[in-house]
Design a protein around this motif. Structure first.
Motif, PDB file in Angstrom:
ATOM      1  N   GLU A 194       0.918  -1.202  -0.053  1.00  0.00           N
ATOM      2  CA  GLU A 194      -0.040   0.160   0.049  1.00  0.00           C
ATOM      3  C   GLU A 194       0.917   1.099  -0.274  1.00  0.00           C
ATOM      4  O   GLU A 194       1.910   1.329   0.578  1.00  0.00           O
ATOM      5  CB  GLU A 194      -0.740  -0.035   1.095  1.00  0.00           C
ATOM      6  N   ASN A 195       0.322   2.218  -0.917  1.00  0.00           N
ATOM      7  CA  ASN A 195       1.310   3.541  -0.849  1.00  0.00           C
ATOM      8  C   ASN A 195       0.337   4.636  -1.007  1.00  0.00           C
ATOM      9  O   ASN A 195      -0.607   4.410  -1.335  1.00  0.00           O
ATOM     10  CB  ASN A 195       2.298   3.361  -2.206  1.00  0.00           C
ATOM     11  N   SER A 196       0.864   5.637  -0.474  1.00  0.00           N
ATOM     12  CA  SER A 196       0.267   6.923  -0.467  1.00  0.00           C
ATOM     13  C   SER A 196       0.275   7.721  -1.846  1.00  0.00           C
ATOM     14  O   SER A 196       1.540   7.861  -2.292  1.00  0.00           O
ATOM     15  CB  SER A 196       0.771   7.748   0.713  1.00  0.00           C
ATOM     16  N   GLY A 197      -0.896   7.591  -2.485  1.00  0.00           N
ATOM     17  CA  GLY A 197      -0.853   8.609  -3.824  1.00  0.00           C
ATOM     18  C   GLY A 197      -0.834   9.922  -3.568  1.00  0.00           C
ATOM     19  O   GLY A 197      -0.701  10.371  -2.607  1.00  0.00           O
ATOM     20  N   ALA A 198      -0.954  10.689  -5.045  1.00  0.00           N
ATOM     21  CA  ALA A 198      -1.025  11.932  -4.925  1.00  0.00           C
ATOM     22  C   ALA A 198      -2.214  12.489  -4.263  1.00  0.00           C
ATOM     23  O   ALA A 198      -3.307  11.756  -4.277  1.00  0.00           O
ATOM     24  CB  ALA A 198      -1.070  12.563  -6.341  1.00  0.00           C
ATOM     25  N   GLY A 199      -1.926  13.378  -3.654  1.00  0.00           N
ATOM     26  CA  GLY A 199      -3.085  14.330  -2.855  1.00  0.00           C
ATOM     27  C   GLY A 199      -3.670  13.232  -1.774  1.00  0.00           C
ATOM     28  O   GLY A 199      -2.840  12.862  -0.958  1.00  0.00           O
ATOM     29  N   SER A 200      -4.858  13.046  -1.615  1.00  0.00           N
ATOM     30  CA  SER A 200      -5.505  12.305  -0.414  1.00  0.00           C
ATOM     31  C   SER A 200      -5.746  10.775  -0.994  1.00  0.00           C
ATOM     32  O   SER A 200      -6.386  10.124  -0.183  1.00  0.00           O
ATOM     33  CB  SER A 200      -6.620  13.016   0.093  1.00  0.00           C
ATOM     34  N   SER A 201      -5.484  10.510  -2.108  1.00  0.00           N
ATOM     35  CA  SER A 201      -5.789   9.298  -2.609  1.00  0.00           C
ATOM     36  C   SER A 201      -4.824   8.201  -2.469  1.00  0.00           C
ATOM     37  O   SER A 201      -3.710   8.198  -2.844  1.00  0.00           O
ATOM     38  CB  SER A 201      -6.229   9.369  -4.188  1.00  0.00           C
TER      39      SER A 201
END
Length: 339
Positions: A51-58
């Motif tokens: 799991e990775n943190s995408g751009a912005g809040s997505s």
């Protein structure tokens, strides 16, 4: 649909297609992966649950695909599928795609899928020839397909939405299902599906008299194909894996780690076994079904003489390629082999 919604979709489609044009003009060699024959070659892409943190809040998830690692939404909401296996996987996992390619049937979808399962899914063109504008207009956040069908348009599809391709379709269907589950965020559901299938297959084996008895029953799979020779399906096929899962025997000619052995109507005696299941793709006359099943060679098969020849639906037994189809096939095998 409101006028505002229509304008928004049109704008999204135009933007996506503009990106397609730009990407195509600047891309250097992407999207040209292996394109081994449909339903034939082995080898499937793995998948990662990172799991990775995408751009912005997505939030996004990284999936290992035939084209490398792809970041997909953590919880995709608008999925487009471009082949029958991907459609089966999505429906099996409780995801109704917003769009899918046509399987060339009257309804657009394979007949083993119920109207309730496919109602509301938009047709986005033919398999291996999707309408990119129609795909973009649906504003997908995930696209599922395979290299066999869509390697040549991977860059264009990726410009529309994250695109997950497996290497091929057919034989590695179980591995491909796991990739689809990773992309859809449905790995927990996938474990339940595979466990239920294994239990179902075991029940069929038991109904056949147990493992030893099942192994003594040679099952032959014959497919009449318009424009081709008659195919005797071997082990490295979707149907071949299902037969292996219930432990039945195969005629010597088909008990090989290959896709199929092709024969002419004059060689149909090679297809004999304790039971013969056959289906037809295309026009029966052009596929040589009519002349073959009416021939003396066919009528002289042991399976025919014993009444153990069964005509089955091609759309289910050969085209579906997924767990929803497989469960129905298991039911058919049990009913016919124990009847």
């Amino acid at each position: 649909m409101t006028a505002h919604r229509s304008r928004r979709r049109l704008a999204a489609a135009q933007a996506a297609l503009a990106a397609v044009v730009a990407l195509t003009a600047t891309a250097c060699g992407g999207g040209s992966g292996s394109t081994s024959g449909a339903s034939g070659a082995s080898g499937a892409s793995g998948a990662s649950g990172d799991e990775n943190s995408g751009a912005g809040s997505s939030a996004t998830r990284t999936v290992r695909t035939a084209m490398g690692e792809v970041k997909v939404p953590e919880n995709p909401k608008r999925v487009v599928v471009l082949d029958t296996a991907e459609l089966d996987s999505a429906i099996t996992l409780g995801v109704k795609p917003v769009g899918a390619t046509s399987a060339g049937t009257e309804s657009g979808f394979l007949s083993y899928l119920t109207p309730q399962q496919t109602r509301g899914i938009e047709n986005v063109g033919e398999i291996a020839n999707p309408d990119l504008e129609a795909v973009a207009a649906l504003e997908p956040d995930l696209i599922l397909s395979n290299e066999t069908r869509d390697a040549d348009r991977y860059d264009e599809l990726s410009a529309i939405a994250p695109t997950v391709l497996t290497e091929t379709t057919g034989f590695p269907w179980k591995e491909n299902f796991q990739v689809h589950a990773q992309a859809l965020g449905k790995t927990a559901e996938a474990k339940k599906v595979t466990a239920a299938y294994d239990e179902h297959a075991a029940r069929v084996t038991e109904a056949l008299g147990g493992a030893e008895k099942a192994k003594e029953t040679e099952v032959s799979m014959v497919r009449f194909v318009e424009g081709a020779d008659i195919r005797l399906y071997a082990n490295q096929t979707y149907i071949g894996t299902i037969l292996k899962d219930i432990g039945v025997g195969r005629p010597a000619i088909a008990d090989k780690d290959t896709f199929s052995v092709d024969v002419s109507p004059e060689q149909i005696d090679k297809a004999d076994g304790d039971a013969v299941f056959y289906a037809t793709y295309g026009d029966a006359k052009k596929a040589k079904e009519s002349e073959t099943v009416g021939s003396s060679l066919w009528k002289d098969l042991d399976a025919v003489k014993k009444g153990n020849v069964f005509k089955v639906e091609d759309e289910l037994w050969y085209q579906g390629i997924g767990y929803t189809a497989a469960d129905k096939i298991l039911d058919g095998l049990k009913a016919n082999l124990t009847g």
